[in-house]
Design a protein around this motif. Structure first.
Motif, short mmCIF file in Angstrom:
data_model
loop_
_atom_site.label_atom_id
_atom_site.label_comp_id
_atom_site.label_asym_id
_atom_site.label_seq_id
_atom_site.Cartn_x
_atom_site.Cartn_y
_atom_site.Cartn_z
N TYR A 93 3.67 6.33 -0.12
CA TYR A 93 4.41 4.89 -0.21
C TYR A 93 3.20 4.10 -0.88
CZ TYR A 93 1.31 3.95 3.98
OH TYR A 93 0.45 3.77 4.81
N GLU A 94 3.88 2.94 -1.23
CA GLU A 94 3.25 1.85 -1.95
C GLU A 94 3.25 0.58 -1.09
OE1 GLU A 94 2.70 2.90 -6.63
OE2 GLU A 94 3.88 1.13 -6.03
N LYS A 95 2.03 -0.05 -1.44
CA LYS A 95 2.20 -1.43 -0.56
C LYS A 95 2.09 -2.45 -1.88
CE LYS A 95 -0.59 -4.51 2.62
NZ LYS A 95 -1.60 -4.31 3.26
N ARG A 96 3.14 -3.27 -1.90
CA ARG A 96 3.10 -4.03 -3.19
C ARG A 96 2.94 -5.50 -2.74
NH1 ARG A 96 8.01 -1.46 -6.79
NH2 ARG A 96 6.86 0.49 -7.42
N PHE A 97 2.62 -6.34 -3.76
CA PHE A 97 2.28 -7.78 -3.16
C PHE A 97 3.13 -8.88 -4.11
CE2 PHE A 97 -1.28 -4.96 -2.43
CZ PHE A 97 -1.50 -5.48 -1.37
N PHE A 98 3.87 -8.52 -4.70
CA PHE A 98 4.92 -9.12 -5.63
C PHE A 98 6.38 -8.89 -5.40
CE2 PHE A 98 6.97 -10.83 -9.34
CZ PHE A 98 6.51 -11.97 -9.45
N PRO A 99 7.20 -9.50 -5.46
CA PRO A 99 7.13 -11.07 -5.14
C PRO A 99 6.59 -11.54 -3.72
CG PRO A 99 9.47 -10.50 -4.85
CD PRO A 99 8.80 -9.37 -5.40
N SER A 100 6.45 -10.56 -2.91
CA SER A 100 5.99 -10.88 -1.64
C SER A 100 5.47 -9.53 -1.15
CB SER A 100 6.82 -11.59 -0.58
OG SER A 100 7.99 -10.62 -0.46
N GLN A 101 4.52 -9.36 0.05
CA GLN A 101 4.32 -8.17 0.43
C GLN A 101 5.36 -7.38 0.92
OE1 GLN A 101 0.42 -7.78 2.63
NE2 GLN A 101 1.50 -6.51 4.08
N HIS A 102 5.36 -5.97 0.54
CA HIS A 102 6.41 -5.11 0.87
C HIS A 102 5.96 -3.65 0.75
CE1 HIS A 102 7.53 -5.70 -3.26
NE2 HIS A 102 8.11 -4.56 -2.95
N TYR A 103 6.90 -2.71 1.18
CA TYR A 103 6.50 -1.42 1.02
C TYR A 103 7.45 -0.66 0.40
CZ TYR A 103 2.60 -2.58 4.51
OH TYR A 103 1.58 -3.04 5.08
N VAL A 104 7.35 0.36 -0.31
CA VAL A 104 8.23 1.26 -1.04
C VAL A 104 7.82 2.71 -1.13
CG1 VAL A 104 9.31 -0.51 -2.74
CG2 VAL A 104 7.23 0.87 -3.34
N TYR A 105 8.81 3.55 -0.61
CA TYR A 105 8.58 4.96 -0.52
C TYR A 105 8.58 5.47 -2.16
CZ TYR A 105 8.84 4.67 4.47
OH TYR A 105 8.50 4.43 5.95
N MET A 106 7.69 6.68 -2.17
CA MET A 106 7.61 7.29 -3.66
C MET A 106 8.23 8.55 -3.42
SD MET A 106 3.92 6.44 -5.21
CE MET A 106 2.96 7.43 -3.79
N PHE A 107 9.20 9.04 -4.24
CA PHE A 107 9.88 10.39 -4.03
C PHE A 107 10.06 11.05 -5.62
CE2 PHE A 107 12.09 7.44 -1.38
CZ PHE A 107 12.21 8.55 -0.14
#
Length: 389
Positions: free
Chosen positions: A14-28
Motif C-alpha cells: 500500500y501507499e500512504k499519500r498526502f495529496f489532496p489529504s492524507q489517505h491510503y491506497v492499495y497496490m495491485f
C-alpha cells in the motif's frame, strides 16, 4: 484475440499519500490474458463498493437467497476511520479476497464489472500530486507474506536504484530511463526484468541498467553453487558474446550461478557460460502455456553490452571470470568422481576381505580326552565304575 480477462491479481502493498489529504491506497499487480502486467491503485472504500455491486449482480452466488450457495468471498466493511494500522492489518484478508475472486466461475471472474474495476485508469499512470507535498510513502508485503497472505509480517519500504545509462523502451509494458534516474523497484523477477516506478511512470526495466546506491555489488545476489542444479533448456539460443553458450531446446544443463540480471552461469559437461534464465526450466517442473508465452519475449540486455555506462561508484562490481567458473567446476566434478571411485573401491575391498572368511569351513567343537581309570573309580557313580571293572 477474445475478450480481455484477468488471470491473476497480486497485492503488492500500500501507499500512504498526502495529496489532496492524507489517505491510503492499495497496490495491485494485475496480470491479464495477453500476458501484460499492470499496477493499479485502489482505495479500500472503492474496493468495498465494487464488492457490494458484485453481490447484487450475483445474488445466488453471494448467498442472499441461500447462504449455503455462497461462493463470493466475504469482505469486511471499512471502518469509520482507516488509519495505517487498519490498512496494514487488512492486507491478508484483501490478498485472500483477490485470490478467491479470480478463481470464481468465469461468469463472475470475467464479467465486465470485474474487468473494468481493475483496468488501468488515468490516475494509475498519472497520480495526482503537488510539489508542495512530500512524496508518497510506499510499503510492500514481504516475500513470505505473499506466499501466505494470512500471515502478514509487516511492510517493507521499496528499494531505490539508479539508472547507469539511457534506455529506450521497446514495448508499452516497459519504461524508458535516462542516466541518473532514481527508480523504486516494485518487483524483481529472476528473468532480469524488474518492475519499477519513477514519479508517475511505471513499467519493466532491464536489471542490468540499474545499480544500488550503497555500492556496486548486489547484496541479494547468491554465491556460486558448483554442485549445480539440473535445468532443461526450453528455448534455443545462439551465443552472441564469447562468454555465452549456444544450446538447443531439450538440452540438459546445470545452473551454477544465478545472477540478478537474468543471465545465469550454466555448465554443460565441463563447459561453462552465460545463458538467459528465462529460457530455462528447473528439471521436474511442469511446463505451462504462460511460461511458454513469456519465453517469446526477448532476453534482457547484459551489463557488458551497455554503452556509455555512468556509475556513481569508483569501483565496478566484482565479477567472476569464466576461467574461474570452469576451473572450480572441473575441481568439483573431479572431486565427485574421486569420491564415487573411493566409495566403490572401499566396497570391493570389504567384499574381498569377507569372501575368504565366508569360504573357510566352520570350526568343529573339540572332543574332551577320555578320563583315566583311577579318575573314574574315584569320582563316578557305582553304575559307571561297574562298566570298567
Amino acid at each position: 484475440m477474445g475478450d480481455a480477462f484477468i488471470r491473476h491479481i497480486e497485492l503488492l502493498g500500500y501507499e500512504k499519500r498526502f495529496f489532496p489529504s492524507q489517505h491510503y491506497v492499495y497496490m495491485f499487480l494485475v496480470k491479464w490474458n495477453d500476458l501484460s502486467e499492470k499496477v493499479v491503485y485502489r482505495r479500500f472504500t472503492e474496493i468495498y463498493e465494487f464488492h457490494k455491486a458484485l453481490k447484487e449482480m450475483f445474488p445466488i452466488e453471494s448467498g442472499d437467497i441461500n447462504i449455503e450457495n455462497r461462493i463470493i468471498p466475504h469482505l469486511p466493511a471499512p471502518k469509520w476511520f482507516d488509519g495505517q494500522r487498519s490498512t496494514e492489518n487488512r492486507q491478508g484478508t484483501l490478498a485472500e479476497y483477490c485470490y478467491a475472486l479470480v478463481n470464481l466461475p468465469h461468469k463472475i471472474s470475467r464479467c465486465l464489472h470485474v474487468v473494468n474495476f481493475f483496468k488501468v485508469r488515468h490516475d494509475d499512470m498519472n497520480p495526482v500530486t503537488d510539489s508542495q507535498f512530500k512524496k508518497p510513502e510506499v510499503f510492500l508485503l514481504t516475500k513470505d507474506s505473499k506466499k501466505n497472505p494470512t500471515d502478514i509480517t509487516g511492510p517493507i519500504v521499496l528499494q531505490t536504484y539508479r539508472a547507469i545509462a539511457d534506455y529506450e523502451k521497446s514495448s508499452t509494458s516497459e519504461m524508458a530511463l535516462q542516466a541518473g534516474d532514481m527508480v523504486d523497484v516494485v518487483e524483481k523477477s529472476e528473468n532480469g526484468w524488474w518492475f519499477c516506478q519513477l514519479k508517475n511512470k511505471r513499467g519493466w526495466v532491464p536489471a542490468a541498467y540499474l545499480e544500488p546506491l550503497d555500492g556496486p555489488d548486489e547484496s541479494e545476489e547468491q554465491e556460486p553453487n558448483y554442485a549445480g542444479e539440473a535445468y532443461t533448456v526450453q528455448k534455443s539460443y545462439t551465443a552472441v558474446e564469447e562468454d555465452e553458450l549456444t544450446l538447443k531446446e531439450g538440452d540438459t544443463i546445470e545452473v551454477i550461478h544465478k545472477l540478478l540480471d537474468g543471465w545465469w552461469v550454466i555448465r554443460k559437461d565441463e563447459t561453462t557460460g552465460y545463458y538467459p534464465s528465462m529460457y530455462l526450466q528447473k528439471a521436474g517442473e511442469v511446463n505451462t502455456s504462460v511460461k511458454s508465452e513469456l519465453r517469446n519475449r526477448g532476453a534482457p540486455p547484459r551489463r557488458s553490452t551497455i554503452r556509455n555506462v555512468k556509475s556513481i561508484h569508483k569501483q565496478g562490481r566484482k565479477q567472476i571470470s569464466q576461467e574461474t567458473y570452469r576451473r572450480n567446476s572441473k575441481k568439483y566434478i573431479q572431486k565427485q568422481r574421486n569420491m564415487r571411485g573411493n566409495s566403490q573401491n572401499k566396497a570391493s575391498v570389504i567384499i574381498e576381505k569377507n569372501e575368504p572368511e565366508d569360504n573357510k569351513p566352520k570350526a568343529q567343537p573339540a572332543v574332551p580326552p577320555r578320563p583315566s581309570k583311577d579318575l573314574i573309580l574315584n569320582r563316578c557313580t557305582e553304575s559307571t565304575r561297574r562298566r570298567i571293572l
